[in-house]
Design an enzyme around this catalytic site. Structure first.
Site, PDB file in Angstrom:
ATOM      1  N   TYR A 134       0.835  -1.199   0.000  1.00  0.00           N
ATOM      2  CA  TYR A 134       0.000   0.000   0.000  1.00  0.00           C
ATOM      3  C   TYR A 134       0.870   1.248   0.000  1.00  0.00           C
ATOM      4  CZ  TYR A 134      -4.386   2.489   0.859  1.00  0.00           C
ATOM      5  OH  TYR A 134      -5.491   3.298   0.738  1.00  0.00           O
ATOM      6  N   ARG A 179     -19.381  -8.675 -12.179  1.00  0.00           N
ATOM      7  CA  ARG A 179     -19.071 -10.021 -12.649  1.00  0.00           C
ATOM      8  C   ARG A 179     -20.336 -10.869 -12.669  1.00  0.00           C
ATOM      9  NH1 ARG A 179     -14.297 -11.938  -8.801  1.00  0.00           N
ATOM     10  NH2 ARG A 179     -15.693 -10.928  -7.313  1.00  0.00           N
ATOM     11  N   ASN A 205     -15.179   4.971   1.567  1.00  0.00           N
ATOM     12  CA  ASN A 205     -15.874   4.687   0.307  1.00  0.00           C
ATOM     13  C   ASN A 205     -16.784   5.810  -0.180  1.00  0.00           C
ATOM     14  OD1 ASN A 205     -14.598   2.197   0.165  1.00  0.00           O
ATOM     15  ND2 ASN A 205     -16.248   1.123   1.204  1.00  0.00           N
ATOM     16  N   GLY A 208     -18.063  -1.417  -2.109  1.00  0.00           N
ATOM     17  CA  GLY A 208     -18.465  -0.322  -1.249  1.00  0.00           C
ATOM     18  C   GLY A 208     -18.458   1.012  -1.979  1.00  0.00           C
ATOM     19  N   VAL A 209     -17.387   1.291  -2.730  1.00  0.00           N
ATOM     20  CA  VAL A 209     -17.323   2.530  -3.509  1.00  0.00           C
ATOM     21  C   VAL A 209     -18.391   2.509  -4.592  1.00  0.00           C
ATOM     22  CG1 VAL A 209     -15.934   3.912  -5.097  1.00  0.00           C
ATOM     23  CG2 VAL A 209     -14.890   2.972  -3.033  1.00  0.00           C
ATOM     24  N   PHE A 226      -6.823   8.080  -8.510  1.00  0.00           N
ATOM     25  CA  PHE A 226      -7.325   8.754  -7.314  1.00  0.00           C
ATOM     26  C   PHE A 226      -7.027   7.918  -6.080  1.00  0.00           C
ATOM     27  CE2 PHE A 226     -10.424   9.700  -4.002  1.00  0.00           C
ATOM     28  CZ  PHE A 226     -10.305  11.075  -3.922  1.00  0.00           C
ATOM     29  N   ASN A 237     -20.735  -3.393  -7.356  1.00  0.00           N
ATOM     30  CA  ASN A 237     -21.311  -3.853  -6.096  1.00  0.00           C
ATOM     31  C   ASN A 237     -20.334  -3.716  -4.930  1.00  0.00           C
ATOM     32  OD1 ASN A 237     -19.800  -5.868  -7.417  1.00  0.00           O
ATOM     33  ND2 ASN A 237     -20.688  -7.468  -6.141  1.00  0.00           N
ATOM     34  N   GLY A 254      -8.449   1.514  -7.918  1.00  0.00           N
ATOM     35  CA  GLY A 254      -8.164   0.195  -7.381  1.00  0.00           C
ATOM     36  C   GLY A 254      -7.697  -0.729  -8.488  1.00  0.00           C
ATOM     37  N   GLY A 255      -7.203  -1.903  -8.096  1.00  0.00           N
ATOM     38  CA  GLY A 255      -6.701  -2.864  -9.078  1.00  0.00           C
ATOM     39  C   GLY A 255      -6.992  -4.283  -8.642  1.00  0.00           C
TER      40      GLY A 255
END
Length: 325
Positions: A94, A216, A167, A195-196, A310, A193, A286-287
């Site tokens: 992180y 998905r 989120n 949280g963000v 971001f 789906n 995210g990734g």
């Protein structure tokens, strides 16, 4: 996943792993049940001394509770979620890594039990959330500095309060900071789906924005679709449907999106880019697929698409009172 209710009953990591349950919807005991004269000397916490696989490096430990200093606040944790960023931090992957050994957890909701003599903005009974990542919320009680906490109303549902600080804030900033969207404009996102993703749906609907939400495929896809539409989603499609030529029919009655929000990477992010209007922006936050974002040269040249990133922690740093403009 939720931590704090399980911590109180678990005494080994194996027990904890079996005991992680959603937090109770109750607000917990009133603050008057706790007094500074009855402070427990020890608390339970999930601690890691080095980075690695969380299942191997995280330990349930009984720690001594620090004394409350003049500017300190003693907090009883009511609920704390387990987010992907928590796992990444433990793994050492992180952008912000606390000094080791560290208590896990970046988010949560706590109730003030006692305050130091110099504390002016908080009082016993108040609900608080972390001001920044890395605070260490996976513990039953803790002593934090007043500046590390933000007071919030106590009439918010417990699980919503515990997930308020990351989120929804991420969703809002991405919706307003990168494109000047107007009511009626559309946004496309993957991991809808998450949280963000769910926060994006609700905030976008409140702003009058239309959302295309990619998820998905799964056996209960209709249940998920109904749930997201109940939150305000206009369209819910699967990753497989996103790749079909028929996707262009979606834009016969709605504008092409000028903003795409990517939390997955890999092929999913490439498909989001293909759906953007000329001059549009894809923001990656995210990734989850652990695959790079791949953008075709033709999309960058002929559609003048923009790729941005971001990270809420950086945004907070850049917009803190002492930040350089």
């Amino acid at each position: 996943m939720w931590v704090c209710s399980a911590l109180r009953g678990a005494r080994t990591l194996a027990q904890l792993q079996r005991g992680l349950l959603p937090a109770s919807s109750s607000h917990g005991p009133a603050a008057s049940s706790y007094s500074s004269s009855a402070e427990p000397s020890r608390v339970w916490a999930l601690v890691y001394g080095h980075h690695g696989d969380p299942a191997k490096v995280v330990e349930l430990k009984n720690l001594e509770l620090a004394a409350v200093g003049g500017s300190d606040v003693r907090v009883k944790m009511l609920a704390a979620p387990i987010n992907p960023s928590d796992i990444n931090m433990i793994q050492g992957n992180y952008g912000l890594l606390p000094k080791l050994p560290a208590v896990g957890g970046n988010e949560g909701i706590g109730q003030v039990v006692a305050v130091g003599s110099s504390v002016t903005g908080l009082k016993p009974g108040d609900w608080v959330i972390p001001a920044n990542a890395g605070l260490g919320t996976w513990q039953t009680e803790a002593v934090f500095s007043e500046e590390a906490l933000i007071g919030i109303p106590s009439d918010i549902p417990l699980q919503s309060a515990a997930t308020l600080g990351v989120n929804p804030c991420t969703a809002y900033r991405m919706l307003v900071d990168f494109e000047q969207l107007q009511p009626g404009d559309s946004v496309i996102q993957n991991a809808s789906n998450s949280g963000v993703g769910q926060a994006v749906i609700q905030i976008a609907a409140a702003l009058g924005l239309r959302t295309i939400n990619v998820v998905r495929d799964r056996p209960d896809i209709q249940n998920l679709t109904d749930r997201l539409k109940n939150l305000g989603a206009e369209h819910v499609i699967t990753e497989e449907e996103l790749r079909k030529p028929e996707m262009k029919n979606l834009f016969k009655d709605m504008p092409q999106p000028r903003l795409a929000l990517n939390c997955v990477g890999g092929k999913s992010s490439t498909e989001l880019l293909r759906q953007l209007a000329p001059g549009g922006t894809m923001v990656t936050y995210g990734g989850m697929a652990k695959q790079p974002v791949v953008a075709s040269v033709s999309l960058l040249i002929f559609k003048d698409l923009k790729l941005r990133g971001f990270w809420l922690s950086q945004w907070k740093k850049d917009h803190s009172p002492g930040a350089t403009p």
